[in-house]
Design an enzyme around this catalytic site. Structure first.
Site, PDB file in Angstrom:
ATOM      1  N   TYR A 188     -10.159   4.490  -2.084  1.00 39.96           N
ATOM      2  CA  TYR A 188      -8.722   4.275  -1.945  1.00 39.96           C
ATOM      3  C   TYR A 188      -7.945   5.348  -2.691  1.00 39.96           C
ATOM      4  CZ  TYR A 188      -4.141   2.057  -2.327  1.00 39.96           C
ATOM      5  OH  TYR A 188      -2.799   1.798  -2.296  1.00 39.96           O
ATOM      6  N   SER A 196       0.569   5.493  -3.393  1.00 35.27           N
ATOM      7  CA  SER A 196       0.253   4.481  -4.395  1.00 35.27           C
ATOM      8  C   SER A 196       0.247   5.149  -5.759  1.00 35.27           C
ATOM      9  CB  SER A 196      -1.131   3.885  -4.117  1.00 35.27           C
ATOM     10  OG  SER A 196      -1.591   3.103  -5.206  1.00 35.27           O
TER      11      SER A 196
END
Length: 277
Positions: free
Chosen positions: A150, A137
């Site tokens: 995350y 990401s």
């Protein structure tokens, strides 16, 4: 891709995994997709009954990973490309988020990807070829309040991917960490796990971020199909990148982060060097 390949994609029932599987099949290749339910398996195999192979599997079932890869290698064929796509987002202010949420985030996003990679590497190494794509990401480069767990998992996977690429390059195996920006997937919707709010001191900082993310879900700039096509281009490359950003938002934000990091390093250079003996 210019030659026929077999891809194994984790988390293939939706999002990037599903988009990539469909593009792979449209290009004439074979794909094994791990999914979490019987109906999802049927829906996946209907995509192409002769070249789409569903497998019921949870990437956190670490004891079963070696068996899955052995079965696929025997019954479907050699895995040319492993795409570690299974993952989810854990949203929550760190002080409010329990440690169990951190463990679960890393189990899926990091340990699951590493377990799958370790299981497939012996086969790729013996064949002296292969490609591993780890879907990370832009949150593996940049950070923002409310997704500490995350971002931590994606930073970890970025680093693991880069080191692994150096370890296996001489065996003809490539490793690419693919870092998408904001795309129209379920990441910010049903797939996201949100920690309940409990500490009012964080309201002013985080409540607008959470509301904006929920509102934006489904209308992000990025197109998952175009992301899938970009990944196919990388897989087909003779010199694939170690890191690949996807999306103009990821590009801009990561460049800003690198500029800020360079400026901070320069500002503290004297103190940094003062510790040399």
């Amino acid at each position: 891709m210019t030659s026929s390949k077999t891809l194994l994609i984790t988390g293939a029932s939706s999002g990037f995994g599903r988009a990539l599987a469909e593009e792979v099949l449209a290009a004439g290749h074979r794909v094994i997709g791990t999914v979490r339910g019987i109906e999802a398996k049927r829906a996946f195999e209907v995509l192409n009954p002769s070249r789409a192979f569903g497998r019921l599997f949870d990437v956190t079932d670490f004891e079963a990973v070696d068996g899955l890869i052995a079965e696929v290698e025997e019954n479907v064929g050699p895995v040319d490309v492993l795409v570690n796509n299974a993952g989810y987002g854990q949203e929550g202010i760190m002080e409010e988020s329990p440690l169990d949420a951190l463990r679960r985030q890393f189990d899926v996003n990091v340990f699951g990807a590493v377990a799958m990679t370790r299981a497939v590497l012996p086969y790729m190494r013996r064949r002296r070829r292969g490609h591993i794509l780890n879907i990370t990401s832009m949150g593996g480069f940049i950070t923002m309040p409310g997704i500490a767990y995350y971002c931590g998992s994606k930073f970890a996977l970025e680093g693991i991917s880069e080191v692994l690429g150096k370890e296996v390059a001489s065996f003809g195996i490539a490793v690419t960490a693919v870092a998408p920006g904001s795309f129209r997937t379920d990441w910010a919707g049903r797939s996201m796990v949100r920690t309940p709010r409990s500490i009012a001191d964080y309201d002013a900082l985080f409540d607008p971020i959470r509301k904006a993310r929920e509102k934006k879900s489904g209308s992000q700039l990025g197109d998952p199909v175009k992301a899938a096509r970009a990944m196919l281009t990388v897989i087909d490359s003779d010199t694939p990148p170690t890191h690949l950003l996807l999306g103009s938002d990821a590009l801009a934000l990561v460049r800003d982060k690198l500029d800020a990091l360079a400026a901070e390093i320069d500002a503290w250079e004297a103190l940094t060097c003062s510790t040399d003996g």
